[in-house]
Design a protein around this motif. Sequence first.
Motif, PDB file in Angstrom:
ATOM      1  N   SER A  97      44.174 109.132  75.144  1.00 60.45           N
ATOM      2  CA  SER A  97      44.713 108.248  75.985  1.00 60.45           C
ATOM      3  C   SER A  97      44.099 108.873  77.354  1.00 60.45           C
ATOM      4  N   SER A 150      51.649 108.665  73.629  1.00 61.47           N
ATOM      5  CA  SER A 150      50.521 108.548  74.423  1.00 61.47           C
ATOM      6  C   SER A 150      50.452 109.506  75.410  1.00 61.47           C
ATOM      7  N   THR A 167      43.812 101.935  72.858  1.00 60.98           N
ATOM      8  CA  THR A 167      43.789 103.302  72.391  1.00 60.98           C
ATOM      9  C   THR A 167      43.552 103.644  71.071  1.00 60.98           C
ATOM     10  N   ALA A 213      49.642 101.730  76.160  1.00 62.52           N
ATOM     11  CA  ALA A 213      50.594 102.332  75.425  1.00 62.52           C
ATOM     12  C   ALA A 213      51.526 101.170  75.140  1.00 62.52           C
TER      13      ALA A 213
END
Length: 712
Positions: free
Chosen positions: A482, A476, A392, A436
């Motif tokens: 994301s 997230s 991410t 995440a």
Amino acid sequence: MTKKILLSVFLLPATMAFAQQYGGMWIPTELNEKEMKDLGMKISAKDIFNPQKPSIKDAVVQFNGGCTAEIISPKGLLLTNHHCGYGQIQAHSTVENDLLSNGFWAKNMSGELENPGVTVDFIVDIKEVTNQILEGTDHLTEPELSKQIAKNTEVYKNSQKTEPYQSISVKSMYYGNKYYAYTIETFKDIRLVGAPPQSIGKFGSDTDNWVWPRHTGDFSMFRIYADKNNKPAEYSKDNVPYVPKHYLPVSIKDKNENDFTFVFGFPGRTTEYLPAIAVEKIMTEIDPAKIAVRDVALKTLDEKMRADNATRIKYASKYASVANYWKKWIGEAEGLKKSNAVQKKVMYEGSLVSKNPEIKSTIDQLNKLYTDQAPFALNNAYYTEVIRNAETLKLAGDYYNYIAAVEAGRMDEKELAKTKSKLAAFYKDYSGELDAKVTAKLLALYANKTAPQFLPAGFEKYKNENQNIQNIEEISKNSIISGRSEVNGTSLNKDIDKAFSNQDKLIKTLKKDPVYQLYVAMRDTYMAKADPQFTSMQAKIDGLQKTFMAQQMSTDKDRKFFPDANSTLRVTYGKVKGSSPRDAVSYDYQTHLAGVMEKYIPGDYEFDVPKKLIDLYSKKDFGNYKDKTGDVPVGFTATNHTTGGNSGSPALDANGNLVGLNFDRQWEGTMSDINYDPRFSRNIMVDTKYILFIIDKFADSKWLIDEMKVVK
């Protein structure tokens, strides 16, 4: 007796400790031919590399910019590793048609699968061009030196006549003391022909990675296609199989210990001429930091991949990529300690100084620079690994670069198309929810392991891993990066074109995105507090390393020097050999199909075995592929000096016949990138008998065997 022999190695004078013992990654125009023939080679150096006539180099290619592959038929049939073709096999796989699990074998040429973007490169010629590239640089220092070298390089390249499908690449060797020009011919229509299921091609997976004994059938097959004139061309249904200048005969003769063998390929990177202080820092600080980051990422991914089949397919290639160097670095650090690498370097430096006192000043300066650089180098290791493995944050970095390009006026239609294509490909195999968790754990590691002066303000809040998991999950969920929140009426992981339809709105939303802001805080701090110092000192180190390299070569007349690997075509050679890596532990040089059955665990992620292979073994239906033991040989080891990039390289016998396919090194010898030691360093190869056995008996694809010249 053995203990006395091993002890004597450590008591050798430093100059003797570095005497050539099969190691080396030789430029094929500068082969150590005499030693190769002394070890048993029957062919000549001209048979290996000859720009005027067909030679073995015409059958060896760089596969897709990273691995090596070789041509094994007059119809352009290409052999490389399963892990080198893994991305292409994965790209053709779905949950409903899982080629990773089931394997794939075209029944004829019309069934071979297209792979857009995949290339293979032939090296047509190699020339030393040191004088041309270094002309007018005698008294220059940086940055003028680099500018003049770049100018000279362009002048040289522009002076060479090439075809539209050819290019010239000029490469620095010996840390800039020599330069070589490579004429490259690139083919762009490469089709998947066959691959065993990963229960064969990846047998042993991460548990067996980098270790011996090994029982992995790590191979896959492709084919090069050309236009009707046998020249490189973009993919077309009208293209025909490429007719090579040379292809490798495939030997299924038995192997014996001490047989001569050589490996021909594109090794990626080695650093064998570093000073002792650099090796010490790698062993005690840099490798442990990178290992720690990947350890956290891999454990988190593995837990989800074992529980969910769709995640396993989506993350299979990425997991293997992350795990590969994680395990390598573990072996490297241990091997450097075990081989006494630092002390050997100290002794060698002492011997150099005794012959040439001027070298002492160079070594003293290198020692000071590496010591001063150490805290910044450590932060660089942690930061780059965290950003690379927290996907991410890596995505946030891509969007940061996109915004910077837009604001600088560099994002034209062509660049935008490339950016969107790259992002779409990334999202295809990405899970914002899973990452995440990875990101949360890596942030805790970074917060706890990084000196406070290198952390953004308030970053101590990330020290608690359990709190992070909750906090980063919430971030997230509210992030467009994301793919879990929307922009322009869609999410980035569902419709990239629609998400980019209003770029002004996209950029404004990105700048407010919590993931983006977290990335920017980390990046800005790193760029302000660590990168300038690290980079500045590294530039000075690189300049001194060039001087140190030149001093080594001019002072040590007894040592045979070869340039460090840099993804250019090289030859290494040695002998088929087992090993004794630890006290009371000895390994044979050959493994067999019986060992596959010994490791077999029904239904296991790493050690399952296809029913058909079990049946073939039970019936002893081995055809021509058994050896003197009556079993099918699977893998073997030798003292060839290999590294990353040698994956897929042909292992050849004394007559230039293909006897194996290089795919790995023995864990105890992975320090060979820095300190090759013939006592521990072994490369691992799939035996050609096992490859042909799988193609013929397991895959029922004898039509491919019929294309080859099989030496019995």
